[in-house]
Design a protein around this motif. Structure first.
Motif, PDB file in Angstrom:
ATOM      1  N   THR A  43       0.601  -1.274   0.023  1.00 54.33           N
ATOM      2  CA  THR A  43      -0.265  -0.360  -0.256  1.00 54.33           C
ATOM      3  C   THR A  43       0.802   1.166   0.111  1.00 54.33           C
ATOM      4  O   THR A  43       0.824   1.936  -1.053  1.00 54.33           O
ATOM      5  N   VAL A  44       2.164   1.244   0.842  1.00 53.70           N
ATOM      6  CA  VAL A  44       2.472   2.581   1.242  1.00 53.70           C
ATOM      7  C   VAL A  44       3.636   2.658  -0.566  1.00 53.70           C
ATOM      8  O   VAL A  44       3.843   3.256  -0.662  1.00 53.70           O
ATOM      9  N   GLN A  45       4.461   1.443  -0.832  1.00 51.10           N
ATOM     10  CA  GLN A  45       4.694   1.919  -1.813  1.00 51.10           C
ATOM     11  C   GLN A  45       3.678   2.654  -2.960  1.00 51.10           C
ATOM     12  O   GLN A  45       4.478   2.515  -4.068  1.00 51.10           O
ATOM     13  N   THR A  46       1.994   1.316  -3.336  1.00 54.46           N
ATOM     14  CA  THR A  46       1.543   2.114  -4.343  1.00 54.46           C
ATOM     15  C   THR A  46       1.385   3.640  -4.160  1.00 54.46           C
ATOM     16  O   THR A  46       1.528   4.699  -5.516  1.00 54.46           O
ATOM     17  N   ALA A  47       1.232   4.165  -2.636  1.00 52.96           N
ATOM     18  CA  ALA A  47       0.790   5.810  -2.739  1.00 52.96           C
ATOM     19  C   ALA A  47       2.486   6.206  -2.921  1.00 52.96           C
ATOM     20  O   ALA A  47       1.786   7.735  -3.719  1.00 52.96           O
ATOM     21  N   SER A  48       3.389   5.832  -3.496  1.00 55.94           N
ATOM     22  CA  SER A  48       4.341   6.780  -3.381  1.00 55.94           C
ATOM     23  C   SER A  48       4.992   6.780  -4.527  1.00 55.94           C
ATOM     24  O   SER A  48       5.612   8.118  -5.157  1.00 55.94           O
ATOM     25  N   ALA A  49       3.999   6.028  -5.812  1.00 60.01           N
ATOM     26  CA  ALA A  49       4.057   6.856  -7.227  1.00 60.01           C
ATOM     27  C   ALA A  49       3.084   8.027  -6.983  1.00 60.01           C
ATOM     28  O   ALA A  49       3.341   8.784  -8.061  1.00 60.01           O
ATOM     29  N   LEU A  50       2.162   8.674  -6.307  1.00 64.97           N
ATOM     30  CA  LEU A  50       1.516   9.609  -6.307  1.00 64.97           C
ATOM     31  C   LEU A  50       2.007  10.802  -5.983  1.00 64.97           C
ATOM     32  O   LEU A  50       1.705  11.928  -5.819  1.00 64.97           O
TER      33      LEU A  50
END
Length: 334
Positions: free
Chosen positions: A19-26
């Protein structure tokens, strides 16, 4: 420091870390609605977001917005992933934003352009970079607009000369508005070559008009007049309304500076009549203020004032603050 950050992220459970890694793309700040769409609306997402918050990965800015505790923490989460995965996340971000903001995409053109570029989505990158450039240009954010148009040009297929032309001439206009005359030379030559390759006199008229604007700023008024008359002839043959309006704004000033005041007045009056004929009050205001400047030189401030006052009323009605400022300055001179 990066190693410490990565070690901290590795302590999270797999689901929370993903979840954190996905959010980092934003980016450092993100909205939960977009993250949810990227993760296909997982039922346990609120739980994972809460666990990351308790682990001091991020903090809430509002009910729907979060911010990573530190920029390096976000960078570490992003860099932990393979390049292919990063591309995939940016592609997911574009789809998610199009879903979440589908009723009002305009404020997000810049973000969509960024993610489309990073996700190597060529068609969408070109689309959103162009829209972001147009939006920035309309808001007088010329440097930002120029950057968007320059990036967009990299995504235009080699055979699509017309799109290359449209983006490049917008880029040149932004550079002109920034007061940079030196770097326009090569771009204007490229524009002329594109117009001739496309065998389009209307495009060539637009190039000559931009050349006229450039020489006007440089104070070379004979060259300004030369290019303006060339543009006028071509624009009349193609019935290019927008270019003709521009010509009637720039020509009176150039003729005035070369001492041809009678001609300057004639073309300014023509411009006013033309703008009224096609019912374009904003252009009418521009031509009226140009006429006022000619009359100021020819007949004095008393005669010039009425034209500037008419232009001011039209500028205020059009809510064009940039034009209103110019007219007020001309009134001050009068």
């Amino acid at each position: 420091v990066r190693a410490v950050m990565i070690a901290r992220l590795d302590k999270l459970s797999q689901q929370v870390r993903e979840t954190v890694q996905t959010a980092s793309a934003l980016g450092r700040e993100f909205e939960v609605d977009v993250l949810a769409a990227m993760l296909h609306h997982q039922a346990k997402l609120p739980q994972y977001v809460g666990q990351a918050q308790r682990a001091n990965i991020w903090a809430p800015l509002s009910e729907i917005e979060y911010i990573f505790r530190h920029a390096l923490l976000r960078d570490a989460a992003y860099s932990m992933q393979l390049i292919a995965r990063q591309h995939e996340l940016h592609q997911l971000a574009v789809s998610a934003m199009e879903e979440v903001y589908r009723d009002d995409l305009e404020p997000h053109y810049g973000e969509l352009a960024f993610h489309a570029e990073k996700g190597e989505m060529k068609e969408k990158a070109l689309h959103y970079l162009t829209l972001a450039g147009d939006l920035s240009m309309s808001s007088y954010l010329n440097q930002q607009a120029a950057d968007y148009f320059k990036h967009a040009l990299a995504f235009v297929p080699a055979h699509d000369l017309r799109t290359q032309f449209e983006l490049l001439i917008k880029y040149v206009e932004c550079v002109h508005n920034l007061g940079d005359t030196d770097t326009q030379t090569d771009d204007l030559e490229r524009l002329e070559a594109l117009a001739r390759d496309l065998v389009d006199d209307g495009l060539l008229a637009r190039v000559f008009t931009r050349q006229a604007y450039r020489y006007s700023v440089m104070g070379d008024y004979p060259k300004t007049v030369q290019y303006t008359f060339q543009a006028k002839e071509l624009a009349q043959s193609t019935q290019d309304t927008i270019t003709l309006l521009s010509i009637h704004i720039i020509l009176p000033e150039a003729l005035s500076h070369t001492g041809r005041l009678a001609e300057a007045q004639q073309y300014a009056l023509e411009g006013v009549e033309y703008a009224r004929k096609i019912k374009n009050p904003q252009s009418e205001a521009y031509t009226l203020t140009a006429l006022g400047l000619v009359i100021l030189e020819k007949e004095g401030p008393t005669a010039a004032r009425q034209y500037q006052e008419q232009a001011l009323r039209l500028a205020q009605q059009a809510k064009d603050r940039n034009l209103e400022a110019k007219v007020l300055n001309n009134l001050a001179n009068s």
